[in-house]
Enzyme design. Structure first.
Site, short mmCIF file in Angstrom:
data_model
loop_
_atom_site.label_atom_id
_atom_site.label_comp_id
_atom_site.label_asym_id
_atom_site.label_seq_id
_atom_site.Cartn_x
_atom_site.Cartn_y
_atom_site.Cartn_z
N ASP A 12 0.80 -1.25 0.00
CA ASP A 12 0.00 0.00 0.00
C ASP A 12 0.83 1.30 0.00
OD1 ASP A 12 -1.94 -1.92 0.26
OD2 ASP A 12 -2.83 -1.15 2.10
N ASP A 50 -4.51 -0.87 -1.64
CA ASP A 50 -5.81 -0.73 -1.01
C ASP A 50 -6.73 -0.21 -2.11
OD1 ASP A 50 -6.81 -1.18 1.63
OD2 ASP A 50 -7.04 0.98 1.92
N HIS A 52 -10.66 0.42 -2.70
CA HIS A 52 -12.04 0.40 -2.21
C HIS A 52 -13.02 0.96 -3.24
CE1 HIS A 52 -10.49 -0.56 1.72
NE2 HIS A 52 -9.89 0.61 1.89
N HIS A 56 -17.37 2.73 0.61
CA HIS A 56 -16.96 1.48 1.27
C HIS A 56 -17.31 1.51 2.76
CE1 HIS A 56 -13.92 -1.48 2.86
NE2 HIS A 56 -14.48 -2.16 1.87
N HIS A 85 -10.65 6.91 1.37
CA HIS A 85 -9.27 6.78 0.86
C HIS A 85 -9.20 5.66 -0.16
CE1 HIS A 85 -9.57 3.69 3.96
NE2 HIS A 85 -8.64 3.03 3.28
N LYS A 110 -7.00 -5.04 -2.77
CA LYS A 110 -7.76 -5.56 -1.63
C LYS A 110 -8.67 -4.50 -1.03
CE LYS A 110 -3.94 -4.42 1.33
NZ LYS A 110 -4.65 -3.34 2.03
N CYS A 155 -1.98 -2.49 7.67
CA CYS A 155 -1.88 -3.43 6.54
C CYS A 155 -0.58 -4.22 6.56
CB CYS A 155 -2.10 -2.69 5.23
SG CYS A 155 -3.84 -2.16 5.10
C1 VGL Z 1 -4.68 0.88 5.70
C2 VGL Z 1 -6.24 1.84 7.06
C3 VGL Z 1 -7.23 1.66 6.11
C4 VGL Z 1 -3.25 0.48 5.51
C5 VGL Z 1 -5.65 0.69 4.74
O1 VGL Z 1 -2.81 0.36 4.34
O2 VGL Z 1 -2.55 0.29 6.52
N1 VGL Z 1 -4.99 1.45 6.87
N2 VGL Z 1 -6.92 1.07 4.95
ZN ZN Z 2 -8.37 1.00 3.40
#
Ligand code: VGL
Ligand code: ZN
Length: 207
Positions: A12, A50, A52, A56, A85, A110, A155
């Site tokens: 990510d 990430d 979404h 979401h 995000h 994901k 993550c």
């Molecule tokens: C993440 C919060 C929400 C991450 C992803 O990549 O750590 N944290 N979505």
């Molecule tokens: Zn996320």
């Protein structure tokens, strides 16, 4: 040089998690040169995003009256509510423009299911739905994974824990990660990872 049986998982490293982004992680951009130096040392590189849909279930905006960083109860358990995000196809969901991961053969996206979050690159937050990454790595002879990216306490940690649970040896390269760290989440993440036998290393051990 790590053996060909060791894969690097780059988690990510997206615009929304870097300064100026919707869910900026302090110093998130500072890991980009470290990761760029690591990538050529590995034969197998996996990148995650990430990813979404709009509205979401992990977005506070989808829960009237709730604020970002509140926690709510989802059918699968507690869920932190985030600012919107990494919406599919938006600039915030793109990889950081300076990240050099052209040698990566596999990109896992994901958090795609509207009602289920997925911090882990292996298993969604319902703890049932698999992404297929463990099977992919196993079929390619991977025995060990090194995890880097954003964010250490979400993550990265969930990905590392699920990799260990799937039977891989796991190291997290600490200086190639940055954390969100809300309510002690970073300390908890390291305690959980240590208890699972995950090694805490630095890029100097590979470079
Ligand atoms: C993440 C919060 C929400 C991450 C992803 O990549 O750590 N944290 N979505
Ligand atoms: Zn996320």
């Amino acid at each position: 040089m790590p053996s060909p049986a060791t894969a690097l998982i780059v988690v990510d490293v997206q615009n929304d998690f870097c300064p100026g982004g919707a869910l900026a992680v302090g110093g998130g951009h500072a890991i980009v040169p470290v990761i760029n130096a690591l990538v050529p040392r590995y034969e197998q590189v996996v990148v995650t995003q990430d990813w979404h849909p709009e509205g979401h279930a992990s977005f506070a905006s989808a829960h009237p009256g709730r604020e970002p960083f509140d926690t709510t109860d989802m059918p699968y358990g507690p869920q932190v509510l985030w600012p919107d995000h990494c919406v599919q196809g938006t600039p915030g969901a793109e990889l950081h423009p300076d990240l050099r991961v052209t040698s990566a053969q596999m990109i896992i996206r994901k958090g795609w299911h509207q009602g289920v979050d997925s911090y882990s690159a292996f298993r969604e937050a319902d703890r049932e739905t698999l992404t297929g990454l463990a099977g992919y790595l196993r079929e390619r002879g991977v025995e060990e994974v090194h995890v880097v990216g954003l964010a250490t306490d979400y993550c990265v940690a969930w990905t590392a824990l699920d990799a260990a649970g799937a039977g891989f040896r796991v190291s997290v390269i600490e200086d190639a990660c940055r954390a969100i760290d809300i309510s002690g989440s970073l300390e908890r993440a390291w305690a959980d990872m240590t208890a699972a036998g995950i090694k805490r290393t630095t890029s100097g051990t590979v470079l």
